[in-house]
Design a protein around this motif. Structure first.
Motif, PDB file in Angstrom:
ATOM      1  N   ASP A 209      -9.264  11.856   0.575  1.00 35.46           N
ATOM      2  CA  ASP A 209      -9.428  11.101  -0.595  1.00 35.46           C
ATOM      3  C   ASP A 209      -9.426   9.293   0.213  1.00 35.46           C
ATOM      4  O   ASP A 209      -8.727   9.071   0.950  1.00 35.46           O
ATOM      5  CB  ASP A 209      -7.907  10.783  -1.606  1.00 35.46           C
ATOM      6  CG  ASP A 209      -8.073   9.575  -2.247  1.00 35.46           C
ATOM      7  OD1 ASP A 209      -8.265   9.667  -3.484  1.00 35.46           O
ATOM      8  OD2 ASP A 209      -7.008   8.535  -2.193  1.00 35.46           O
ATOM      9  N   ASN A 210      -9.928   8.626  -0.652  1.00 36.46           N
ATOM     10  CA  ASN A 210     -10.436   7.043   0.364  1.00 36.46           C
ATOM     11  C   ASN A 210      -9.186   6.500   0.368  1.00 36.46           C
ATOM     12  O   ASN A 210      -8.692   5.651   1.797  1.00 36.46           O
ATOM     13  CB  ASN A 210     -11.687   5.975  -0.675  1.00 36.46           C
ATOM     14  CG  ASN A 210     -12.988   7.434  -0.177  1.00 36.46           C
ATOM     15  OD1 ASN A 210     -12.807   8.075   0.890  1.00 36.46           O
ATOM     16  ND2 ASN A 210     -13.920   6.444  -0.777  1.00 36.46           N
ATOM     17  N   GLN A 211      -8.443   6.391  -0.725  1.00 36.50           N
ATOM     18  CA  GLN A 211      -7.825   5.412  -0.919  1.00 36.50           C
ATOM     19  C   GLN A 211      -5.967   5.686   0.053  1.00 36.50           C
ATOM     20  O   GLN A 211      -5.241   5.032   0.363  1.00 36.50           O
ATOM     21  CB  GLN A 211      -7.196   5.406  -2.156  1.00 36.50           C
ATOM     22  CG  GLN A 211      -5.142   4.802  -2.179  1.00 36.50           C
ATOM     23  CD  GLN A 211      -5.590   2.665  -2.271  1.00 36.50           C
ATOM     24  OE1 GLN A 211      -6.659   1.984  -2.352  1.00 36.50           O
ATOM     25  NE2 GLN A 211      -4.745   2.441  -1.565  1.00 36.50           N
TER      26      GLN A 211
ATOM     27  N   ARG B  70      -7.471   5.472   3.546  1.00 40.04           N
ATOM     28  CA  ARG B  70      -7.418   3.967   3.956  1.00 40.04           C
ATOM     29  C   ARG B  70      -5.849   3.361   4.083  1.00 40.04           C
ATOM     30  O   ARG B  70      -4.999   2.675   4.977  1.00 40.04           O
ATOM     31  CB  ARG B  70      -6.854   3.307   2.754  1.00 40.04           C
ATOM     32  CG  ARG B  70      -7.620   1.562   3.254  1.00 40.04           C
ATOM     33  CD  ARG B  70      -7.519   0.784   1.729  1.00 40.04           C
ATOM     34  NE  ARG B  70      -7.741  -1.065   2.024  1.00 40.04           N
ATOM     35  CZ  ARG B  70      -8.078  -1.802   1.684  1.00 40.04           C
ATOM     36  NH1 ARG B  70      -7.646  -1.398  -0.122  1.00 40.04           N
ATOM     37  NH2 ARG B  70      -7.910  -2.593   1.754  1.00 40.04           N
ATOM     38  N   VAL B  71      -5.023   4.172   3.377  1.00 38.43           N
ATOM     39  CA  VAL B  71      -3.092   3.914   3.798  1.00 38.43           C
ATOM     40  C   VAL B  71      -3.017   4.139   5.166  1.00 38.43           C
ATOM     41  O   VAL B  71      -2.161   3.285   5.947  1.00 38.43           O
ATOM     42  CB  VAL B  71      -1.675   4.606   2.491  1.00 38.43           C
ATOM     43  CG1 VAL B  71      -0.518   4.661   2.939  1.00 38.43           C
ATOM     44  CG2 VAL B  71      -2.325   4.195   1.301  1.00 38.43           C
TER      45      VAL B  71
ATOM     46  N   PHE C 293       1.162  -1.251  -0.240  1.00 39.32           N
ATOM     47  CA  PHE C 293      -0.338   0.612   0.411  1.00 39.32           C
ATOM     48  C   PHE C 293       1.170   1.123  -0.119  1.00 39.32           C
ATOM     49  O   PHE C 293       1.701   1.474   0.806  1.00 39.32           O
ATOM     50  CB  PHE C 293      -0.861  -0.139   1.320  1.00 39.32           C
ATOM     51  CG  PHE C 293      -2.177  -0.882   0.964  1.00 39.32           C
ATOM     52  CD1 PHE C 293      -3.657  -0.451   0.870  1.00 39.32           C
ATOM     53  CD2 PHE C 293      -2.290  -2.302   1.513  1.00 39.32           C
ATOM     54  CE1 PHE C 293      -4.235  -1.484   0.456  1.00 39.32           C
ATOM     55  CE2 PHE C 293      -2.950  -3.057   1.201  1.00 39.32           C
ATOM     56  CZ  PHE C 293      -4.442  -2.448   0.310  1.00 39.32           C
TER      57      PHE C 293
END
Length: 319
Positions: free
Chosen positions: A190-192, A195-196, A170
């Motif tokens: 930003d969702n990504q 998440r990271v 990731f």
């Protein structure tokens, strides 16, 4: 036993040299290869873990130094590499090799492993032994895109680490420091990216180096700071960065405003890891290593013997 002809050749050369005490020239003549070729094969055998060299210190000085440093700063583990005969590049190679060995003993199925970037981390991933683990995740702990035409190799390091363990990587494709808080908030929405960052907080293991703050430091080369900003930070007793967070000599965040613009794991989150592993050494980095110890941001230290002795002396002076 492996049938790989390359591995078999490495084993044969290693046995002739280490077990049967043949010289490199004798091995070269026996196998009909050049003497430099024998040297390269022996080096590769060490790097692949086919040959493991143990140095026994009869006086126990190295082990004693590790123990004293661990007890003084409440560390779980201290690993020291020799300082003698090592320039900066060689020191990083030695520490990278030691860190790779220790990391391999810590990771297991289901581990979330967080890793930073920098030349020391490049050495670490270069010495990782390939190993397949189930459900292992590798996450980039801090932003690594430079503003200048300078490659921090952040994504490459995380990808190589993931490849060694056959893990899911990731990445964090953002700068380590942005111009203002609103830019950071927009990126973190930003969702990504969110998440990271969340995976970084959840990581069982964090492995990173530290950097000394100066006008020629890595973060300056990446164009994160202007000259006047460096001057201002140095005037406030800044000594360097830990995961891109600038700290003062007493182990505190040097600038709350700058810290609010930094993207990546927070220093307080490093304290919560089962293994928070700092890999750093050499004269230049000693002040920032000491700052990290005072802030208790890591519980494992991999460094060199001279630095370890200096850190203990510095700790005594502060008492």
């Amino acid at each position: 036993m492996t049938s790989d002809p390359i591995i078999q050749r490495l084993i044969k050369v290693a046995r002739l040299y280490y077990l049967y005490n043949l010289s490199q020239q004798q091995i070269a003549e026996k196998l009909k290869i050049s003497r430099p070729g024998v040297s390269r094969l022996l080096q590769e055998a060490r790097e692949r873990g086919i040959v493991r060299i143990e140095v026994v210190d009869p006086a126990g000085n190295g082990a004693e130094l590790e123990k004293r440093l661990a007890e003084r700063f409440g560390l779980k583990k201290v690993i020291l590499v020799p300082s003698e005969g090592a320039d900066d590049r060689e020191l990083k190679r030695r520490m990278g090799m030691a860190a790779a060995g220790f990391l391999d003993s810590c990771v297991h199925n289901g581990t979330i492993l967080g890793i930073s970037w920098g030349s020391t981390m490049q050495e670490l991933v270069r010495h990782l032994k390939p190993r397949r683990l189930k459900n292992l995740t590798v996450v980039q702990l801090l932003g690594g895109i430079a503003r200048a035409e300078y490659d921090t190799h952040a994504a490459e390091i995380a990808l190589k680490c993931a490849d060694a363990y056959r893990a899911v990587p990731f990445l964090l494709p953002v700068p380590a420091i942005v111009d203002n808080v609103s830019v950071k908030q927009a990126l973190m929405s930003d969702n990504q990216i969110a998440r990271v960052l969340d995976l970084g907080r959840q990581a069982d293991i964090a492995v990173f180096s530290v950097g000394r703050l100066s006008h020629g430091c890595l973060m300056c080369k990446a164009d994160y700071f202007r000259k006047e900003e460096v001057d201002a930070l140095l005037a406030r007793k800044a000594v360097g960065d830990i995961c891109s967070r600038i700290v003062s000599e007493d182990g505190r965040i040097c600038s709350a405003e700058l810290d609010a613009r930094t993207i990546g794991i927070e220093l307080g989150q490093l304290r919560d890891k089962a293994f928070s592993i700092a890999v750093a050494g050499g004269h230049e980095k000693r002040p920032v290593i000491l700052a990290g110890l005072l802030g208790r941001f890591f519980n494992v230290l991999i460094t060199d013997e001279e630095t370890a002795a200096t850190l203990l002396d510095a700790a005594e002076e502060r008492n």
